[in-house]
Scaffold this active site. Sequence first.
Site, PDB file in Angstrom:
ATOM      1  CG  ASP A   1      -1.874   1.117   1.292  1.00  0.00           C
ATOM      2  OD1 ASP A   1      -2.749   1.175   0.422  1.00  0.00           O
ATOM      3  OD2 ASP A   1      -1.753   1.958   2.204  1.00  0.00           O
TER       4      ASP A   1
ATOM      5  CD  GLU B   1      -2.248   2.293  -3.381  1.00  0.00           C
ATOM      6  OE1 GLU B   1      -3.424   2.597  -3.654  1.00  0.00           O
ATOM      7  OE2 GLU B   1      -1.821   2.212  -2.213  1.00  0.00           O
TER       8      GLU B   1
END
EC number: 3.2.1.68
Length: 789
Positions: A417, A473
């Site tokens: 993330d 990401e």
Amino acid sequence: MAQQLPCVSSPRPLLAVPAGRWRAGVRGRPNVAGLGRGRLSLHAAAARPVAEAVQAEEDDDDDDEEVAEERFALGGACRVLAGMPAPLGATALRGGVNFAVYSSGASAASLCLFAPGDLKADRVTEEVPLDPLLNRTGNVWHVFIHGDQLHGMLYGYRFDGVFAPERGQYYDVSNVVVDPYAKAVVSRGEYGVPAPGGSCWPQMAGMIPLPYNKFDWQGDLPLGYHQKDLVIYEMHLRGFTKHNSSKTKHPGTYIGAVSKLDHLKELGVNCIELMPCHEFNELEYFSSSSKMNFWGYSTINFFSPMARYSSSGIRDSGCGAINEFKAFVREAHKRGIEVIMDVVFNHTAEGNEKGPILSFRGIDNSTYYMLAPKGEFYNYSGCGNTFNCNHPVVREFIVDCLRYWVTEMHVDGFRFDLASILTRGCSLWDPVNVYGSPMEGDMITTGTPLVAPPLIDMISNDPILGNVKLIAEAWDAGGLYQVGQFPHWNVWSEWNGKYRDTVRQFIKGTDGFAGAFAECLCGSPQLYQAGGRKPWHSINFVCAHDGFTLADLVTYNSKYNLSNGEDNRDGENHNLSWNCGEEGEFASLSVRRLRKRQMRNFFVCLMVSQGVPMFYMGDEYGHTKGGNNNTYCHDHYVNYFRWDKKEEQSSDLYRFCRLMTKFRKECESLGLEDFPTSERLKWHGHQPGKPDWSEASRFVAFTMKDETKGEIYVAFNTSHLPVVVGLPERSGFRWEPVVDTGKEAPYDFLTDGLPDRAVTVYQFSHFLNSNLYPMLSYSSIILVLRPDV
């Protein structure tokens, strides 16, 4: 007024949305960094004395000699020995347990032991002070507790030292903090329910490991799929089975999810991307509005599986969560499904200086977090703090954690993330260059994007992590956007946000995107080819947990996030959605039919694109969140998989999605190891061999040679007008329709078992005999080449 540092939390800021805020009314223990140091918040149980280090002096005729008195704990049942500085964490060894924890600035430390009942009563069972001469090596505090009485107990640490937030130091002996290396964390017993007394932040403690492993892996081994062959399903573990319609015995748990894995196998999924399952506090934002941290992007401990996802809760000191997570992975592997974990190494639940002292902050704040010279927290995560990922100690911690999840928990990979934070330079609190080379007096500014980040280098070249999937990401909340440029060592893939945006634009009929859309179909070579990567380094997606669901993408032009309690300010405003002519779920029949076509068009695009397709839980049946594009805080139906809806529409969208994933796997050409060449792929327009790349073009078609199908023809018409397209002539062969999203189910996908399939194909014979095919507006088709017999 002093200049504000970029992405540094202001003197006393609130946490940034959507992570929530440290509210004045939040209930919990007052172990908050912004408060002054207090007296001890936990007291030792009177029943058991505290074992203390005592130095005895013996007089001798020749010299004086200091002798360390032998120490005991737990009423004399356990011996307290020096211990070893490695490995970090609590390690079960022959005869006892070794404890080791890193802290560079603490002046004193003690090991706190808890019986489960004492933890619930908010008191320490026994506290073992650590002798800085005997129990410290370098910056590692360590102790060995010899004896069996530790089994079933829990532990934490107290650290004393300087409390000076303006210098980045938060040592406070009144707090018992969790070991970052704890393999399970125990706190509240029931999901979403405050502890006795209404505390949302009760005392937490780590599990003391057992000297043996009882879990039966039943011969489980890595599946080892090539990434080009994956179909990824982004799944929230609790949301997957929590709805009553799941009819599982243990809804919302690891075991509950196991009971529904056959659904994913039937759907054609062979890889699950699990939203965060590390230990987090779902009551982090809890207030009178009863908001939850449902998604879990706010980690407390990175080694521990979420305890309240276990059907046994915390009754067995956290062992149940470990074993049930392992069972989930084992059973997924049995069904041919890999498991990738979504990991959040960009920040933690401790927030900014007003957040709680739970673990990292109370152990070594200036090591674990990016700090400015006056102690402010850099906020590249948008959640109040930024993990200091490229600090030598922190990157070692992250690699240790990843290795643990691969070797002990058998996961197949990780999605990172806000991974761009992992590429930023760390805080430098010493004059020493932590990057290991002379810098001629110049220091790298904290947060600077690095060309070769040490952490990414370590992960990429680690011998244990060498064969796992690594997905970035490739952006962060500080404005760093690295899609196509993430440091990769040829092993990192990326969530391709540019694919998402381009496909949304073209499918809804925006001018000027035909060429970019064709790039997406080819695996985004402009992003990945020059750097030596392949199409399967692109994780293609249209929808994910962030943003609209697939159904809402074609139903709403605007977000509707009022239920989040933030006056509709949270969530993405730039959604590139189109409601197909009418806003909201209740629309005319013609609009509803168009929406069905559009959802199928998106799914066709995903499955015929080079690269790795990923779709979000529930999109296979058209799950709606009512236009809310940021449902991080809702523990109810809006985030729950609706098994009843899936059954209602099993002959419609779900059937189509299942057949499309099957078709992709049958076509060797739709998952190439390298980018397609002009020998294999040909572009077409309304007429064969004449593609239209003009600004106004809303039509893209291609043919692809395929080893199993011979050749396939795929076309997208995103104009508001129908069109009759010319098909390439192939002597001795004819084109036969397989997919046409302009048709109602079940004729949107013609299978061999469809009773009136032959009649349906015959109805198009007058077109096909002339190498023509009629397409509705906003539709897509797939045809395959058959021998003309």
